[in-house]
Structures are given as C-alpha cells and as structure tokens.
Scaffold this active site. Structure first.
Site, short mmCIF file in Angstrom:
data_model
loop_
_atom_site.label_atom_id
_atom_site.label_comp_id
_atom_site.label_asym_id
_atom_site.label_seq_id
_atom_site.Cartn_x
_atom_site.Cartn_y
_atom_site.Cartn_z
N GLU D 92 0.82 -1.20 0.00
CA GLU D 92 0.00 0.00 0.00
C GLU D 92 0.86 1.25 0.00
O GLU D 92 1.53 1.55 0.99
CB GLU D 92 -0.93 0.00 1.22
CG GLU D 92 -1.90 -1.16 1.27
CD GLU D 92 -2.76 -1.26 0.01
OE1 GLU D 92 -3.39 -0.25 -0.36
OE2 GLU D 92 -2.77 -2.34 -0.61
N LYS D 222 -8.49 -14.52 17.04
CA LYS D 222 -8.63 -14.03 15.65
C LYS D 222 -9.95 -13.30 15.41
O LYS D 222 -10.46 -13.26 14.28
CB LYS D 222 -8.52 -15.22 14.66
CG LYS D 222 -7.34 -16.14 14.92
CD LYS D 222 -6.17 -15.86 14.02
CE LYS D 222 -4.90 -16.39 14.59
NZ LYS D 222 -4.63 -17.80 14.31
N ASP D 296 1.67 -13.90 13.58
CA ASP D 296 0.46 -14.49 13.01
C ASP D 296 -0.43 -13.34 12.54
O ASP D 296 -1.10 -12.69 13.34
CB ASP D 296 -0.24 -15.34 14.07
CG ASP D 296 -1.43 -16.09 13.49
OD1 ASP D 296 -1.84 -15.80 12.35
OD2 ASP D 296 -1.94 -17.00 14.18
N HIS D 387 -9.68 26.97 4.27
CA HIS D 387 -9.23 28.33 3.96
C HIS D 387 -9.47 28.65 2.49
O HIS D 387 -9.96 29.71 2.15
CB HIS D 387 -7.75 28.47 4.31
CG HIS D 387 -7.54 28.74 5.76
ND1 HIS D 387 -7.81 27.79 6.73
CD2 HIS D 387 -7.13 29.85 6.43
CE1 HIS D 387 -7.55 28.31 7.92
NE2 HIS D 387 -7.14 29.55 7.76
#
Lengths: 395, 395, 395, 395
Positions: D92, D222, D296, D387
C-alpha cells in the site's frame, strides 16, 4: 419445593364486567385471604375502572407514585415554544431538584433549542429462503413492490404511514425493518398490525418464502440496540444549549473547562465499557416523565440511549447537546388517557392529536437540563474537593 | 422564541415544611394559575406527605398507575419458595394477562428454578496520572492497599461491604470499579458515598494522582453496558424451566421445535442489530414490578439487559433460561417504604431486611414466565398462519 | 532516555529513481552500518523494483512468506464455477491443512454455494452546522441534489459509481456514508478522491456548512464496526452448504448434533463477550489469501467480521452458512499486480478486470471450508474426550 | 453446477519428506498442468524448505511482499530504548512514508513513551451443568482449586504460567478465561494445550460437569471483541507523546486545536458506528510489521483494536496516546524464525528470548507515529481546504 404443590388458585375475575371497583375489591380481598397482606392504599384511587380495558388485566388498584414539578423549563423548539412546568413521577430524592436546577440555568440563557431529526416506528419481520440467492432476489422484489405493500399495510390503520423497508441480509435470511410514521401514538401495536397484514400479502405473492417470522430482532422493542441508535426508533431528537462559562461558575459552582475535561475521560470510559449512552442520566428524567404522562415505561430500555456531544468554545462558552435516537412517546392511546396521566399531559398542553412532536421536544429539553445539572454537580464536587485536598482552598 | 422572556416564576415551596397536603395543594393551585390546567386526580392520594423527604421535591400529588395481579407464580428458588401473587403496575394492555399465562404454564411443571449467581453494586472512579506508567504503578498499589481502602469505605455505611476493585487501563488513566454488596438496599448512593470516602483517602496517600473523577463511565448507572452485562451490576440471576413439548402444544398452541427455530433466527438478528437482550420483552415485567414495588424505575435502562438460552432436548422438551446480569433491586430504602409500594412488597413478603434475594428471585421467575408466554404466542401465531397460508389448515 | 539524542539519521533515498535494486541495496547497507544486522534474505527477490512506485516507499527488499496450496475447492457460485486451487500465504502450521480438509468434505457434497448480496465501498464525511436544525435541513438538500453530487463525484473516476448517501445525525453534525461500487478495485482511494471532490462542490453550494471532515468514523476503514457489519463495506457475501450427518461422522469424526450444540454455547458466549464474529477463524483463511493475492492485508481488521448461522435439519443434515459483511477485495490495482501476487490471482483466473466477484466467491467458499473444518475438529476432540472421560469408550 | 463433478485431484505430496525444493516444484508443475498458470516468482525463494514443518503444509513457494524501512523511530520505553529502523511489509503506497513522517516528528520531541500495562493470553473453556445452581457452585470450587489447576496446566509447558481464571456465568453455563503469561511466544497453542490438560483434570475431579467445550467464545482468538478490549489478550500497551503546537504547525502543517476538534467529531462518529478503534489506522502499521516479522497476521483482527485519547493542553501542546488492548506478538516460535522474518526481528534486536516486551513497545511506538501522521494529514488538508473554500487563503 414440595413435589405435590397444592392446586393452583387463580386470581378471580368478575363476569361479565371485570373493570369495576367491586371486581378490584374482590381481588384485594382474595389476596388478603391468600397472603394475609392488605392492599389498602393500593385500593385508593380516584377514577372509574371502566376506562381501563385495553390498559390492564386483573385490575386491583393503583401504584401511587409521588409526583413533583420541575420548571419552568424554557423551550425554543419548533413545536414547543415557551415555558413549561414539567411533571415528574419518581421516588428518588434529588431527581426533581436536579432537573429543576438545570432548567433554571438554561432559562437564564434563553432556553433549550430542540429539533426533531427523524420519526420512525417499526416492525422487523425476517424472511427465510432456500438459500441466500433467493433472499437477495426477494430483496429486489420488495423494493419493486413497495407501493403495493404500502397500500396493504396502511389499510389496517388510520394514522400509520409506511415510509420504507430497510433490508439486512445474512445467510438465507432477509431481515427487514418496516418503518412507519404513526401520528400521535407511539405506534408499536399499529405497526405490528400493519406489518402483519403486509407479510400475509407478501407471502401470498411470493411463494419462494420458506418461512417468515413477524419479528427478527431488528426492531428490538423494549431493548436497547445499536440499530435503533443508528436508524432511529420513535423520535430522534436533539436538544442544544450554549452556556457562558461565567454562568456555569456563578450558578453551578462549576466551569466549562473542567466539565469538558471530565467529559473526555467519561467518553473514553464509555467507549471501553460498551455503554449505550455517553451522557449522565437521561433515564432519570425520561422515566419520571414517562410514568407521569402515561407512556409505556418499559420503553425506557431503548429510550434511555443517548449521545452527548459538547464543545469548549474559544471564549470559554460551553456548547452542550444531547441526541436521543430512539425516544418512544405518544400523546394519544396507551396510558395517556388515564386520569392523572392525562392531567399531566394537559399541564404541558400535550394531550391528544398533533401534540406528540411538542411533547417530544419538551422531553428532550428536560433531559438536557438534567445532563448539565448532574454533569456540573459532579465536577463542582470534584473541583471543590481537588482544591481542598491539594490545600489551595485552605484559609 | 421571544428575545425578552418574562421573569421566571419558580414553583412555590413552603417553609419550614414543604411536605404537607397544603404545600402540595398550593403547587397545584399555582399550576392552575400558570397553565389553566387542573390536577384533580393528581391531588388524590391516600398517604401523609410527611413520609416523602428523600423521595421527591416539589411534591404535588401522585401518578396513579393501574395495578394488576398475575399469579400464582410458583418459584423453586433458594430464597423464594412457593407461590406468589405478583403485583404489576402498567397501562399496557395484555401485559398482565401475558405474564399470568406464562405463570400458569410453569406452575403446571412444578415452578421456575431461580439462582442468584452474583451480587455487586459499584462506583467507578477514574484516576489520571502523568503517564501510563504511573497509572500502572498505582494499580499495583491499589491491590496492595485493598484492606485499608476497604476499612475507609466501609466506615461510611452499615451494610455496604467492599468486595474488590477491578482495574481497566487506557492512556494515562486507570478506570476502576469498586464492587460492593449492599444488603437489602439497591445501594447506588451507599456505594457512591463509600467510594468517595475511599477516593479521598487514596488521594491523600498517593500524591502522584494528577486528578480523579468519582465516575468514569465504568459503572454506567442508569445506562446499559457490556461491562455490566459481563461483570454484573446489582444481582445476576438465572431463571430456568424445562417444558414438555406436549404442554407447550396443549396450553400454548405452540411447540418446542418451532419455538427453537424462531430463537435461532432471532438470535442471529440480535447479534447483527447489536441488541443488549436476545430475549423477548423482559423490560415489560421488570418495569411493571419496579413501579409497583418502589424500585428506581430508571434502572430499567440496565436491568432490562438479558441473555436467553434455550435447548431443544432429544425428547422434545424445551429447556428455557433467562439470565439477568444487572438487576438492580432493593427491599429497603428508596421508594420501597411508600404506601402502595410497601403494600406490594408485603404482598410478596419481601418488605424490609433479608428479603432482597427473595425478591430478586421472584422478579427473575416472573421474567421467565413472560418470555415463554410471548415467545410461544408469537410462534403460535406464525404456526397458525403458516398453516393457513400453506393450506394445511384448510377444511 | 538521553536528553540530547544524537542527530537523526534518515533512511537514505536515491534520486532521481529510488526504485532500483541499487537503491534497495544501499538501504540494506545503511541498515547494516547502523545496526550491524544483515538483510540477506530480505534482499533476495525476483522482480524488478521499477514496478513498485505506488506500492511502497523506502523499498529495501521483501518479506518471503511461505505459500501453500489448498484444494481443489469446488465452488457453485454465480461468478466462480468449478474447482480452484487456493493459494494461502502463512507461517501458521495446520492452517493450509485445515482448510484443505474442509474443501475435501464440501467437494464431496457438490461444492459450496456462494452469493454476493451487496457491494459498496464508502467514504464518510461529517458536516457540522450552527445547530441540529441546519443539519437536518442539509440532509433534505443532500437527498434532493444526489444527481448533481453523483456527477461531480464520478467525474474523478473511471470505475467508481456513487450509489447513495446514507445519513446519521447527532447533535449539530450530519454524518454521511457515500456508497460506491468500484469495479474491480477495492476502491478505498477512489472513493476518497470522489467524495472529496463531492464535498468541495457541496461546500461551495451550501454556505451554511460550518465545517466538514472528510471522514467522521462512519466508514471505519481498517477498523471493525457494527455499521459495516450492518450496512456492508466492500462485498457482502454468503457461502452455504448442507452436509449429511453421515459424512460429518465418516470424514470429520464429528456429527451434526454435537456440532450444533457447540454452536449454541459458542453463540451465547460470543453475544456476551461482544465479539464481531460468531464463527471460528475466518481471519485465518482471509489473511492467508490476502497476503498471497496482494490484497490490502490491514483490511483483515474489518473483513474478518462474520455471521455464522447453522441449522440442524430434521434428517440430521447440517446446514452451515457464513456471511462476510465487509470483505474488501480487488483484482486490480493495489498489490494485485506485483509478481507473486499476480501469479496467485492468475492461478485462480482472477487477475484483472471483471474478476472481483469471482474472487469474492472463492474467498467466501474457502472461509466456509475452514469454518466447518475447525468446527468439526474441535467437536471431534470433545466427542472423543467426553467418551473417554465418561468411560463409554473404554475397552 | 454439474451434478457429476470429475474426480477430485488432490494437491500432490511427497513422501517421506514434503519440505524440499523438489516437492514444492512438483506442486507448481502440478498447478501448471491443472490450471495453465505459472508460479515462477512464487518459486523464487532464498531459504531451505526444510525449516518449514510446523509453519505450512503443501509448501509451494513464497509470497514476496515488498518491504520498506521507516525510521529511525525513537522509543522511550522500559524495554525498548533508543532508535529503531522499522521494517514494514506492504503493498500500500504512502504507508511507509506516512509512518516515517510521524517518526520524524516524534523524534524531534524526544521520542515515544511506551508502557506495557498487562500481559495475558487465554483459552476460554465453557462448562455446562444440570442447572445454574451447579454452575455457580463449580465457580466456587474453581477458585478453591486454582493452585492444583495451575500445577496441571503448567506441567504441559515450559514458559506458560497460569495467572488466574475469570468467570462469566449465564444460564447453566460457566464461561471461563484461563489467563496465562507465555514468555516470548504469542502463546495461543501453548495456552490451548495447558487449558486442555487442566480441563481433563477438572472433569475428572468434578463429576457434576455435564459437558465442556474447550472454547466458549470468550477468548475470541482471531476475532475482535469487547472482552479482549476490556480484559486484555496478548499485551496491553500504551504509547504516549506530547507535541508542541508549533511543531505540529511547522512539520505537519496542522495544529493542535483543529486536530483536537476533528477527534471530537470522530469520537462521536465512532461511538455511534460501533467501531472497535477510535483511532485512525493502527491496523496499517501493525499489519506491515506483523508480515515483516513473522507474526500471526490473522491476529490483526483483534490486535487492530485501539483506544486513542488526546488532550489539548492549556499551552496549546497536544497530548496524544494510543492504547492497544490486545496486541498479540511473539519473538519466538511461529513464523519468527523464518529467513526474512528473523532478519527483520534482528534488525530491531528483537529475535529470540527476553525480547517480546521490547518488540511490543516498538510496535506501539510505531502505531502512535502513524496515528499522528495520518491524523494531522487529514486535518492539514481540511485546514488548507477550508481556507481555500472560504476565501481566506486567496491572494
């Protein structure tokens, strides 16, 4: 537990008319026989029991709940405008006084601004199918037939109007929310009846439905839920006020900065604890008003949810708002027409038709007064204490 | 909103004694002058207002809430044993009848088994420090000084006993829960006072505390929360029953298998909708009993949370249980001593000391009866309908 | 901590081109100098770094994550049809084997049925106003101008399509969700850009907006939330199968009845513990596939939410379904075009355009296989144990 | 779906040794035959597959995930002290750059203070009884026998230590959490094994147990859950910093006041949307570090939960903290010993024993840098925009 309980002796009922003073007295006598206890005060009530069918079964008397008046509350609403003396039925000391104190503060700044953001009462049937695929197809069909469904649903009621049907899918089930406006009634029964009729029509039209349940736990009547906090149940209403720091200090012995700091700690605490309300005690005011005005008090379960949002403004002013996302109220039907209940609604000029939005705003404004009152009391105490403890207040 | 509101006219108070019939009448007259409305029925009450200090301010009269009796309820508890006629104050039609119907069913199988699992009322101060590190160290210190803290806290109360202090940390804040048993009182005030005393002592001993707030939103008084559902607030109580399928069919026109299937759909719905109660309507019974017996009704907000768990047994029997994790009740203090409220507690032989556990079990047993009653009614309806719709009931 | 830290030595970058083997090597050398540690294996990769702009900064090498293959998985989807060999990148032993075992079982019954229920990626700006009243009015305006807003938003993207704008109000804030379909890309960036453009246009048109924030925590990117579980983020997909009890016993040494009982206990546990997934371990399969195929692995945070719903059928068959309400996947853009990632997508014939729905179904089917595999393993173990412990298995 | 699927062709395995380059190649060849696709890059890896047993099955090659370095990160921890170059594996774009930018800012103020608040890994068996009453009695027994249970549990492991057993009751079920410290391993397997042994012993001692399940959804492995956010799973760690407003303006083009205002809106949004993390994107940094260092990665599901708490100080300084309540990490076992993974841990001097707390602090410090970086970027944009839009920036 005895293995052979004596035969069950049911509470006696009078025929043909069970709603008389005599029938009630017969039950009190029966209870005295069975238990030895007396229900003298319970038997003291001022109205004719003949008004009670539809409100209670096995009528035996009344609970007399002490009623105090807080106010005047100044409301700057769209439906409620001006001053109100608010009836509160409670047995909890300081409750009325605390709300009254907040009303005094917010009167001084010109009142509480109130806005109704949304209005929807629902019933939430669940439809089961062979597999998820048919559930999805049914969702498309529902959207396409909303007009016909509306017609069927609205045929069962004078004031209920079906707004839309929300869909939530999981597995082979399509959960829905049939959202209605319900006029001046709270509307749970009305929407139940209308949705049931709609479901019957739907099931006839759509044979692929394997089964349906009229309620799939997506309306969460009498239960607090994230869905109702997000998507509204009853009225969604906001009450707002901006209070000068000086006034907080003078009238509440508090202050905007410390109150704001306390909120930050409390907000994080609430986020962790999984609370349904990051405010202080909206349930107190709502419950007291609900009992006084003949609302369905069990709805406190969901109506007590609230979002409090405040801002410390640059000039020290404290902007304070409370949003009640699932406030369930009516000014018609249910317990609103009973003797004391109707008087309390009339005290607010909120009995009968076209009054429910006015009443909604008064409740919300009352809640805000209570939030600021308790919020500042807690902080004032801390503030004084922290000074005492750290020696800064010593003479 | 007028920019120049008239001067605020406060609700009048009588001195030196505001708790008289005359003072109440003066307020009703005042309200009549201010609003034109009458509070005739509100003014009709049967007790002497002199008992009211500590219960209400600005006493003006009463809300008369209709009261019905359901029962007999058969309880197989550890504290409640035998039959009870249960007082329920409500204006919602069918409520008493529905609970009564469930009581009849569970009477036939030998009653409702009830068990109190836990008992703890709390106040939840938050302590702030320079950084997280000092917050953690303070947590260790708290554990080490629990005995001294207990002594300070318990010095403020006759019946409150500090059980333990839970800790939840985030950022530079240590949130705590001071857990107490509180005898026969609900105990919110008692624990507040005891915890405040404890905090003062702690702050004196532990100068590294930057600030503390008596409540950090981890007790969530009058608000539903995951923490209270997990860790108990008030009583944690279970009611259980195992019902033969034949009885469900005969008495309820329902059946265990269909009821179980409906539960599965409802459980998934509730999991998705984020509800705090996967049952049907425990708030109804709890609210009606709370009003009747002088409980703090606003606690319905948290006391209405519930876990329903059922099993369809191999022989078709239906095991049904409800767990109420934060049932807040008292048989002493608060509104329990008021006229009708005390009578209703006495009807259950639950007024006064050493009665709160008995009362807890009666409430839980009542809730279970209502769950099964509504649960089977809903399904019975579906069942009939599904037969109608699918032609199997056609003559 | 020393009060005078040495000057900060930044990670070196090469100009004009930082995406070369040499630049990566220079960074590894730098790190060796700074820390003494070697990154020899990290430096071993098989592709040309010139493809990496837009994927990473300070490229230094690769993490080599072991990759195993489970399958064939048989899918009976609308977009995925037939057998697939599923690439899973993980370092957790038994993960691939467990999924593989489930795939074998569900292959034997004809595969996993998959259905995409919904598809919507969003950005969630919040708009602030003078008071709640203006927020509500703005909500009406938004509805009325959806077509113009759509035009502005869609002008920024080739594949993004604005579906609708949800509204959630609180205080003086209107929270929104701008929902899009995003073609074969996951679409977080696309929707961010489109919504930003839309917001600029909106702010120009609607001067009453006091302030806006592009994200108000109502899209909850990379975070699990009830709103995304309810209203979908990415794909909402269901995988279903009905498994004969005999097969569960034969292949899994388990059984439908015991598995169903375990689910009931686990469902109640999950409801109490406040879990976002009442299944077993969907995160395992999703993570392994996400790493293998170049998905944004941080989305495991929200994509791991799941609803498991099962039914024990009268004939003993076990209906098992999993619904993933916020599965965020793409087959184009992001990391999908990288060397090994693209190969893995191609292994599934899921690289590039018009493939994302196919990929979605394969992921969901894989998840279901893992749920049944672990679910039955746990129960098998219990089953054996419970027999051992209770003497029924003794020779 | 064809009713007669061809015979299932399993992924080939080599005997006796499946962990060789040849076995992996054979699988790639097999997949090529089956699907026509090539796994050339997948087959390019630099380590000997013989290290992989216990990490993966059907090893076929690797996912090559691009790895960038952010830093130096300056940590003022109790276990991590000084500068660290942080390996992040991601596809990413801007992720590494964004974290790097935050690290630069917090380096300038002397680093990130980190504190580990708690450390507990658990397994959560559920025990079923005849009724709630026996469940409650068992709870008492559990407390009384904690020492013996500890002995049995700890006999199965070298590093696992049983801390305590939490109890949560509902219906006839006692849910428990067996909490352990687990040395330098994440410890899920270790605690599973120890708890299983303990359960066997318990069941032998306590015949009233009707049934038990090793996991009752109260450890939520998990899966994100409120219980783990409240009661910790893995490490509970806080990272803190106080940043002068001037520095925020100079380095981040942002400012403390606007950032604080944005947080308030975002906090309310998150409270409403039911998010498990009121921060920005902790999952990004955690995921990238988890992939790089052999954690993990599926634990991102729960490790991504976070509490952000900030304060705007009177002098304009911005206090910023993030609390990660269930960060699951290890520096030993699992994927930590794999080739690139170990190198990345060594880069941080965090491989092996007595390193897990150091690594925990580095992760937490990294997360804080990312929070401030994205938080200020978002606001900077708004700030500039607001602004621009309102004309105040026009030349």
């Amino acid at each position: 537990m005895s293995t052979t309980p004596r035969e069950r002796v049911s509470v006696p009922r009078a025929t043909p008319d069970d709603y008389t003073r005599e029938a009630a007295e017969a039950r009190r006598d029966f209870l005295h026989e069975q238990t030895g206890s007396s229900l003298e005060h319970v038997g003291s009530y001022s109205f004719d029991p003949s008004v009670l069918p539809g409100n209670i079964e096995h009528f035996t008397g009344v609970a007399q709940v002490p009623l105090g008046i807080a106010g005047p509350l100044l409301v700057d609403g769209e439906h409620a405008q001006g001053e109100f003396y608010v009836p509160m039925a409670t047995a909890e000391g300081t409750l009325v006084a605390s709300y009254n104190r907040g009303m005094k503060l917010l009167h001084a700044i010109g009142g509480v601004k109130t806005t109704i953001m949304d209005d929807r009462m629902q019933r939430a049937p669940a439809f089961l199918f062979e597999s998820a695929r048919e559930a999805r197809d049914f969702g498309v069909w529902l959207d396409e037939h909303i007009d016909e469904i509306r017609e069927v649903a609205e045929a069962t009621t004078k004031s209920g109007k079906l707004q839309d049907i929300e869909q939530y899918s999981a597995s082979r089930i399509l959960y829905t929310r049939f959202n209605y406006t319900t006029g001046d009634a709270a509307g749970q029964n009305m929407t139940g009846k209308a949705t049931q009729a709609a479901c019957h029509w739907i099931v006839e039209q759509y044979p692929a439905i394997d089964h349906f349940f009229l309620e799939g736990n997506f309306a969460t009547d009498k239960k607090s839920s994230q869905i109702n906090m997000l998507r509204t149940r009853g009225k969604r209403v906001v009450a707002e006020a901006t209070i000068p720091d000086g006034l907080l200090k003078e009238m509440m012995h508090s202050g905007s900065e410390l109150m704001y700091r306390a909120r930050a700690v409390s907000n994080l605490g609430g986020f962790m604890s999984g609370v349904n309300n990051n405010g202080s005690h909206s349930a107190n005011g709502i419950t007291a008003m609900f009992i006084a005005t003949g609302q369905d008090v069990a709805n406190v379960a969901e109506s007590s949810a609230a979002f409090v949002y405040t801002e410390l403004r640059e000039n020290g002013d404290y902007y304070y708002s409370v949003t009640i996302p699932s406030l369930i109220v009516g000014t018609y039907g249910g317990g609103t027409g009973l003797a004391t209940q109707r008087e309390c609604l009339e005290l607010l000029d909120c009995y009968g038709s076209d009054k429910v939005r006015k009443f909604t705003e008064i409740v919300a404004a009352t809640v805000l007064c209570g939030e600021i009152s308790l919020g500042s009391a807690v902080v004032a105490e801390e503030w004084v204490e922290s000074h005492d403890l750290h020696g800064r207040n010593r003479p």
